[in-house]
Design a protein around this motif. Sequence first.
Motif, PDB file in Angstrom:
ATOM      1  N   ASP A  81      32.501  35.967  45.821  1.00  0.00           N
ATOM      2  CA  ASP A  81      33.358  36.749  44.933  1.00  0.00           C
ATOM      3  C   ASP A  81      33.146  38.263  45.046  1.00  0.00           C
ATOM      4  O   ASP A  81      33.317  38.989  44.079  1.00  0.00           O
ATOM      5  CB  ASP A  81      33.157  36.303  43.487  1.00  0.00           C
ATOM      6  CG  ASP A  81      34.241  36.827  42.570  1.00  0.00           C
ATOM      7  OD1 ASP A  81      35.380  37.006  43.042  1.00  0.00           O
ATOM      8  OD2 ASP A  81      33.947  37.084  41.383  1.00  0.00           O
ATOM      9  N   THR A 106      40.679  38.733  47.680  1.00  0.00           N
ATOM     10  CA  THR A 106      41.720  37.730  47.886  1.00  0.00           C
ATOM     11  C   THR A 106      42.931  38.150  47.065  1.00  0.00           C
ATOM     12  O   THR A 106      42.830  38.377  45.858  1.00  0.00           O
ATOM     13  CB  THR A 106      41.248  36.343  47.424  1.00  0.00           C
ATOM     14  OG1 THR A 106      40.508  36.479  46.193  1.00  0.00           O
ATOM     15  CG2 THR A 106      40.357  35.693  48.465  1.00  0.00           C
ATOM     16  N   THR A 128      39.009  38.722  41.986  1.00  0.00           N
ATOM     17  CA  THR A 128      37.771  39.119  42.649  1.00  0.00           C
ATOM     18  C   THR A 128      37.044  40.069  41.713  1.00  0.00           C
ATOM     19  O   THR A 128      37.472  41.209  41.527  1.00  0.00           O
ATOM     20  CB  THR A 128      38.050  39.811  44.002  1.00  0.00           C
ATOM     21  OG1 THR A 128      38.874  38.961  44.810  1.00  0.00           O
ATOM     22  CG2 THR A 128      36.758  40.113  44.732  1.00  0.00           C
ATOM     23  N   LYS A 179      36.905  30.937  44.851  1.00  0.00           N
ATOM     24  CA  LYS A 179      35.902  32.003  44.873  1.00  0.00           C
ATOM     25  C   LYS A 179      34.608  31.462  44.271  1.00  0.00           C
ATOM     26  O   LYS A 179      34.632  30.741  43.258  1.00  0.00           O
ATOM     27  CB  LYS A 179      36.391  33.217  44.078  1.00  0.00           C
ATOM     28  CG  LYS A 179      37.734  33.757  44.547  1.00  0.00           C
ATOM     29  CD  LYS A 179      37.728  34.177  46.000  1.00  0.00           C
ATOM     30  CE  LYS A 179      37.007  35.488  46.234  1.00  0.00           C
ATOM     31  NZ  LYS A 179      37.699  36.643  45.634  1.00  0.00           N
TER      32      LYS A 179
END
Length: 425
Positions: A74, A78, A83, A115
């Motif tokens: 993370d 994305t 994130t 994530k």
Amino acid sequence: MTPHDLTATEALAAIAAGRLTAPELAASCLERAAARAPVVRAFTHLDPAQVMAQADAAQARTGALRGIPVAFKDIIDTVDMPTSYGSEIHAGHRPNRDASVVALTRAAAGVVFGKVVTAEFANRRPGPTTNPHDAARTPGGSSSGSAAAVGAGIVPLALGTQTSGSVIRPAAYCGVHGFKGSWGEISYAGIQLTSATCDTVGLYARSLADIALLRAVLTATPFTGLAAGNVGGPRIGLCRTPFAEQAEACTHALLDEAAAACGKTGAQVADCTLPPRFAQLADAQRWVSAYEGARSLAYEATVHRERLSPDILEGRIRDGEACSPELYRASARFGEACRIEADAILGGYDALLCPAAPGEAPPGLAFTGNAVFSTMWTFLQVPCVTIPGARGPAGMPLGLQLIGPRGSDRRLLEVAAWVERAVFG
């Protein structure tokens, strides 16, 4: 064997043969995630509908990762998933584009599965993730969720990052294969930066063939398998490093057993003692990464300082603020001088055989373990790979680490496959 138990290369073969579909694989991994999530706590974002939509689309596509689920640390941007960089400061943040490694995964028809947990800004404060082999022990850090998600059998592949020991150590603790490539080998674009000198993308998988596959995708190069005939009688240096006294007895015993097994199988094994000044690399890396880290996190350190944990303030920001430009430059020059020296030393071997961590994963979740057996190699910018297969006195995984010369990433994986067969069969 259920689909989620397959390695990535096994799953791809089954999909190509029509014995498995990408949606079936995704559904199996989601079932495994639901079963393990309450204890392992590896994910920060996992949307089953999003996963299945990607898998449905991947089934009709061609690509090196056709339908294979991949989890992302993370701190890796994305565009369609939050994130947060492991910090409440960025909770719910939605990047406006994918990181390079995510874009390449999607282009190869991979499924961005979700994530996974990182320590705060990939530094020291751990998240909630537990070790998949013992929930009372750390999975390591900072790539805790990445290693645990693979170790728990949820996904076959995951990406992390390493600035000190954030890939190799968690791989050893969670009993999976981990790989940190040569610095710059895989693009870091779109990933939260700590130290431009040290930050490196890392890969997690259940086999070395899977590592080679994912590396090929992320370097946009053709994938070829790790053929047994490509390595014969490798030159192995047994290197306990200048920090050997910090390794536990079980780790020294594993190194001895591995060296003996390699020798019996045809390797040329010799002790490799590094120059005494290499013991100073840990301190030099600390100053370089802290100096660069305090500046990489300047926004958070100036605008949201009260929302940063004491771990990152004391262990990164204040160190970096206290480090003078002169100390930074001297440490950076020392690192480069040692890299040139290491190039010459490593040029005499196909790989060095070293500890991956001091021993088994420590009890408790507040401390992610000692990174001393990775920090030096990270600063030297060389490729490193963890081979699992052994167990310590508490029944927890132990890993071996192999080191190659800078730029020898593909060759190191071939040597690692040879060593793995020699040591673990």
